[in-house]
Enzyme design. Structure first.
Site, PDB file in Angstrom:
ATOM      1  N   LYS C  76      27.168   4.792  62.475  1.00 52.01           N
ATOM      2  CA  LYS C  76      27.898   5.072  63.724  1.00 52.01           C
ATOM      3  C   LYS C  76      29.391   5.070  63.449  1.00 52.01           C
ATOM      4  O   LYS C  76      29.892   4.191  62.737  1.00 52.01           O
ATOM      5  CB  LYS C  76      27.526   4.022  64.778  1.00 52.01           C
ATOM      6  CG  LYS C  76      28.086   4.300  66.173  1.00 52.01           C
ATOM      7  CD  LYS C  76      27.622   3.245  67.170  1.00 52.01           C
ATOM      8  CE  LYS C  76      28.167   3.487  68.577  1.00 52.01           C
ATOM      9  NZ  LYS C  76      27.747   2.444  69.533  1.00 52.01           N
ATOM     10  N   SER C 151      25.708   4.137  73.775  1.00 57.15           N
ATOM     11  CA  SER C 151      26.687   4.941  73.079  1.00 57.15           C
ATOM     12  C   SER C 151      26.287   5.345  71.657  1.00 57.15           C
ATOM     13  O   SER C 151      26.862   6.260  71.108  1.00 57.15           O
ATOM     14  CB  SER C 151      28.005   4.176  73.004  1.00 57.15           C
ATOM     15  OG  SER C 151      27.848   3.001  72.226  1.00 57.15           O
ATOM     16  N   SER C 175      23.749  -0.276  73.982  1.00 56.11           N
ATOM     17  CA  SER C 175      24.089   0.937  73.235  1.00 56.11           C
ATOM     18  C   SER C 175      23.236   1.234  72.006  1.00 56.11           C
ATOM     19  O   SER C 175      23.351   2.314  71.434  1.00 56.11           O
ATOM     20  CB  SER C 175      25.559   0.890  72.820  1.00 56.11           C
ATOM     21  OG  SER C 175      26.367   1.197  73.915  1.00 56.11           O
TER      22      SER C 175
END
Ligand SMILES: [Mg+2]
Ligand SMILES: [Zn+2]
Lengths: 95, 482, 486
Positions: C76, C151, C175
């Protein structure tokens, strides 16, 4: 609930610029979110202690031993404006 | 109406730890800009702070020296504001649960001792340094600023007094005493010019005897004792004039211009500060256990009061001497080291207070600059005691030692300064003086005893001051009477 | 054999036996990226050349292989990687080259992974759909018209699309788990403090935690094993109290599971509820002792979270000021004007909204009413869990109240978007471990089952999750993988 003045005040504190359409939008959205948040006021919290850390830790230290710093070129490498080995910023008017 | 000033001080002390408060970068003054930085003190995304244990020990020493209460648990907060020297956009500081509270410091001013309450002592971190480019080098009118993050994150202890100081002189004396104490504690070099000791002052006036405090102003960054005293004097005068004209003091930050001696309001935009303190989630609480505090207490150096008392009680020094000698840790250390080589405490004290401090004053040097080592001073005093040189020569030798750092024996030998005590050598000189000055001999014999001084002077002149004064005196009286 | 279906555990076994090389596996991922990532947009930056090199090195290494040698991994873009641009999907960090690497990435690298690149996300991890990316949204591999959740949407989509064997994500209010649920993969948020946050660009420091997005529960355990540990650079990290175990293939005999009653009704889509209820029956059939459990204050968790997280965020994002790195807008005559220009243009809408919200909640006169009260609610939520765990070993709920929604469907009203996280947020408030595993499909879209454990009891949590995974037997994959089947 959240007025234009509030939005302006907060934006100023947070160093954000808001134009007039944003002013309306943010005031509306913040009001709606805080309206939901106000649910909390249903609770009697007088005798509740606040939690800021969920882990029960205290006294986490490092020893006072210097570690190598980064090379200056590296420290400055991401700088948007750099002069004479330092970060350059426009004049500071506010004290 | 008669007004009296009410002053509270806020002092920031940079700790002399080896590394910064929350990262491993070295703590040092100066150096090329941005050479002592890392992701933490540059506030790169994702970097996190970790507390320096030694800084907390130093903080504890300060709290103990100021007789503070240490509640045990303290926490760090984020103090939020934007400024280019503040890389994270917040300063990690302590707010409603400071490390230490309710302390005191006793200060002497003009022979009177008064007590100043300490409101709080807490840990925080220093900012970076802004260099303002432009004609004046000052913030006003600068074209741009350059930021050097070497100082960013240096451990900083904030000490806040209660508003219990009532004159600029007392404020100065307080700061001086505090500085001396901090130097004793060995936690900071307290160099005001380099900014490792900084002082802000809150000043207000109130009618004598009134309870309620007046509106205060804040004087920022008084960077020397002199400026603090002068700035306060000016600000008090300004407020006094204002009140006497029937005006009102406005709460604001004011600037004292050292060059002009003028006070002016600091330019500050319409915007009030709203620091939005909240607990720093990247750090865990700091808990000072009784064991920890005791451990630090055990390693506390002897503080000036205790040292002064010891000088009086065990060395038999007068109070004045004890106070002067302990007025700085360096000086007291120097004195004690010398005393290790030379036992007459009072004679040594006289030399240190007279010759040594005199030399430093005259030349504007610091004790740390002095070339004479404690052992050398002791050797000099021993020479005087044993009659190797006389006291007057001793002073001259000391002056030369200060200039050159040479051993006293070397100076005495090279200059042929050894005291002349040899009977026959002195007799010859005395005979000559008597022969050369028959008029004075007549006077003496006529009952004018003090003429002996004239003859001593003649002999001293002939020996360039090296004759043993006692011996000369004795011989003279014998010869003149004979 | 479809390499894109392989779990990390399976791939490792094959590589150890010499039946598969990292070069093949890495190549398969990169080809899949080449085929589909133009539409999925899971990656913000590919490091293909480095990946090939790392794979080759893993294959060439003699002697004992590092434990995760050669496993192609997506990271990420909220984790700092030295020399590899790290943007947090923000314009603010468009050209930011970190000068250091996040501790968790270093640990994974030391364990031998191959790094494929950096994945898309909601800007600064603020969002539940990955639509708040300055570089365009990621799409759900199950239906390209839909969001992958957020996210960590890029990481979830990369795994679901077979573009990576597994991925690193971060979870502040759901997330990892919510996008895992929406993309039909496994997502684990570890106990707060077990994984170092050093190098994880902070959103809300007292909630943020890094964790795995994987194709199986065993993979989640495997990655976790190399993520945990005390980091001297993170004061809030701890020595993980036990060895992380790879769960056994075991049923749920005797495991006491509490179904959180408050998370069954309001706002839960009936189709999701159906799949969830069937999963509960399945768990019971596998031996679990299922009862009702109550978290009486869970309805207050979301309001508390939307005070506390934005408050922390407002301070965490203050460092983006155009001075030392990142975007700086020109035209500022003085430094305050420069700040305002930079931050207004560098941050996206949602980030600004949360900064304003957090600043408001902390500002003078409001602190007690908002921040102070929210911290107290946090205490109540923590106590709720403690009470519940007196009766049961684990708690369950749907992970997300709905399946993947259409792009643009919730962008107009922030509050609706925030409600995507009602099931996951209480877990972050209490700092507990939570996992989402696929529970089945509703109208062809994945539904996630959230299992919550006690603090630092990931071993129990993962063992139960493995039991649930076996009992449920979900074997669906996104059409993008299915299409590669032969
Ligand atoms: Mg301060
Ligand atoms: Zn540093």
């Amino acid at each position: 609930m959240v007025s234009h003045d509030d939005v302006n005040y907060v934006a100023k504190l947070a160093r954000l610029k808001v134009d007039s359409t944003e002013l309306d939008r943010f005031a509306g959205q913040l009001s709606s979110i805080l309206g939901h948040v106000d649910k909390i006021s249903e609770l009697d919290l007088a005798d509740v202690t606040p939690t800021s850390h969920v882990i029960k830790l205290s006294n986490v230290f490092r020893e006072d031993a210097p570690r190598p710093s980064v090379e200056r070129d590296e420290a400055l490498a991401n700088g948007p404006d750099v002069e004479r080995g330092a970060f350059k910023v426009p004049p500071i008017l506010e004290a | 109406m008669k007004y009296e000033p009410v002053i509270g001080l806020e002092i920031h002390v940079e700790l002399s730890t080896r590394s910064k408060m929350f990262c491993g970068c070295r703590v040092e003054f100066g150096g090329e800009p941005n050479t002592r930085t890392c992701p933490v003190c540059l506030a790169h995304p994702g970097a996190l702070p970790v507390m320096n244990r030694q800084a907390i020990r130093y903080l504890t020493r300060i709290a103990l020296a100021l007789d503070c209460e240490i509640p045990g648990k303290s926490i760090f907060h984020r103090k939020n504001y934007f400024y280019p020297d503040l890389p994270k956009g917040y300063q990690i500081s302590q707010y409603d649960q400071p490390f230490a509270i309710e302390g005191e410091l006793h200060v002497g001013v003009e022979g009177e001792i008064f007590r100043v309450g300490i409101e709080r002592v807490h840990q925080e971190e220093d900012t970076a340094k802004n260099i303002h480019a432009g004609e004046s080098g000052r913030i006003a009118g600068s074209l741009y600023s350059l930021i050097d993050f070497n100082r960013s994150g240096t451990p900083l202890v904030e000490i806040v007094t209660k508003p219990e100081i009532h004159s600029p002189q007392a404020a100065r004396a307080f700061l001086n005493k505090l500085k001396n104490t901090l130097l004793y504690l060995d936690v900071s070099d307290c160099n005001m010019e380099e900014g490792s000791l900084r002082c802000d002052a809150n000043v207000s006036l109130k009618p004598v005897g009134a309870e309620e405090l007046g509106v205060k102003t804040e004087l920022k960054n008084m960077n020397s004792f002199k400026h603090l005293e002068k700035g306060l004097t000016q600000e008090i005068a300004r407020q006094m004039a204002l009140l006497e004209e029937g005006g009102k003091v406005v709460q604001q930050t004011v600037h004292f211009d050292v060059a002009s001696g003028e006070i002016s309001p600091l330019r500050s935009k319409e915007f009030a500060h709203d620091y939005r303190y909240f607990p720093e989630p990247d750090l865990v609480p700091l808990v000072a256990s009784a064991e920890f505090v005791d451990e630090v207490r055990a390693e506390m150096p002897e503080l000036p009061e205790a040292r002064s008392r010891r000088y009086m009680e065990t060395l038999g020094l007068p109070e004045y001497d004890a106070e002067v000698l302990t007025s700085s840790r360096n000086l007291a250390d120097y004195y004690e080291e010398s005393l290790g080589h030379y036992q007459d405490a009072k004679a040594l004290s006289n030399w240190v207070m007279g010759e040594l401090l005199g030399y430093l004053n005259a030349t504007g040097q610091e004790l740390s600059d002095l070339k004479v080592k404690p052992g050398q001073l002791a050797a000099l005093l021993k020479m005087v005691d044993s009659g190797g040189i006389n006291a007057k020569t001793g002073k001259e030798v000391f002056a030369e030692m200060c200039d050159t750092g040479k051993d006293p024996s070397a100076i005495v030998e090279a200059g042929g300064l050894a005291q002349i005590s040899d009977q026959s050598e002195l007799e010859a000189l005395i005979d000559k003086a008597i022969a050369d000055n028959p008029g004075q001999v007549e006077q003496y014999r006529g009952g004018k005893q003090q003429v002996v001084g004239f003859f001593v002077g003649q002999v001293m002149k002939a020996t360039q001051g090296r004759a043993n004064p006692q011996a000369v005196n004795e011989l003279l009286r014998k010869k003149l009477s004979g | 054999m479809n390499l894109l279906r392989l779990t990390a555990t399976e791939a490792l076994a094959l590589m150890e036996k010499g039946e598969l090389s990292s070069a093949e596996l890495t190549g398969a991922c990169l080809s899949q990226i080449e085929r589909h990532d133009a539409e999925v947009s899971a990656f913000l930056k590919l490091t293909a050349a480095e990946a090939h090199q790392q794979a080759a090195a893993a294959d060439a290494a003699a002697g004992e292989r590092p434990p995760l040698a050669g496993l192609p991994t997506a990271i990420k873009d909220v984790l700092c990687t030295r020399g590899v641009t790290t943007t947090c999907a923000s314009r603010m960090l468009e050209n930011y080259d970190p000068i250091y690497t996040a501790t968790c990435v270093e640990q994974m690298t030391a364990a031998g992974i191959v790094s494929l690149g950096k994945t898309n996300m909601d800007e600064f991890a603020m969002g539940s759909s990955t639509e708040n990316s300055a570089y365009g949204p990621t799409r759900n591999p199950w239906d390209l018209e839909r969001v992958p959740g957020g996210s960590s949407g890029g990481s979830a989509a990369a795994v679901a699309a077979g573009e990576a064997v597994w991925a690193l994500g971060s979870d502040t209010g759901g997330s990892i788990r919510q996008p895992a649920a929406l993309c039909g993969v496994v997502g684990l948020k570890p106990t707060y403090g077990s994984v170092s946050r050093y190098g994880l660009v902070a959103f809300a420091s007292s909630f943020d935690q890094v964790g795995p997005l994987t194709k199986s529960v065993k993979d989640a355990a495997l990655m976790l094993k190399y993520l945990v540990g005390k980091d001297p650079l993170d004061s809030t990290s701890v020595e993980y109290p036990e060895t992380v175990m790879i769960p056994e293939d075991k049923d749920l005999q005797g495991v006491r599971i509490g179904v959180i009653s408050e998370l069954q009704t309001e706002g839960i889509d009936p189709a999701v509820k159906d799949v969830f209820d069937r999963a509960v029956t399945t768990l019971e059939a596998a031996g679990a002792v299922v009862t009702e459990a109550s978290l009486p204050h869970s309805q207050y968790a979301l309001p508390a979270y939307y005070i506390l997280a934005p408050a922390e965020a407002s301070a965490n994002l203050a460092r983006f000021d155009g001075v030392r790195y990142g975007f700086r807008a020109g035209g500022g005559d003085d430094v305050t004007a420069m700040y305002e220009e930079t931050r207004s243009r560098g941050f996206g809408e949602e980030v600004k909204r949360r900064i304003m919200l957090g600043t408001y909640a902390l500002s003078s006169g409001y602190y007690d009413a908002y921040y102070g009260q929210a911290q107290k609610v946090r205490t109540l939520v923590v106590q709720d869990f403690e009470e519940a765990f007196k009766q049961v070993d684990l708690l369950i709920s749907p992970t997300s109240p709905t399946t993947a929604f259409k792009l643009g469907e919730r962008t107009a009203d922030p509050l609706t978007m925030y409600l995507s996280d009602i099931c996951t947020i209480p877990v972050n408030l209490a700092g507990l471990p939570g996992i989402s595993i696929p529970a089945g499909l509703a109208d062809g879209l994945p539904v996630g089952l959230q299992i919550i454990g006690k603090a630092f009891a990931e071993n129990d949590l993962l063992q139960a999750a493995r039991g649930a995974e076996m009992a449920i037997g979900f074997d669906g994959v996104s059409p993008l993988i299915e299409g590669q089947d032969k």
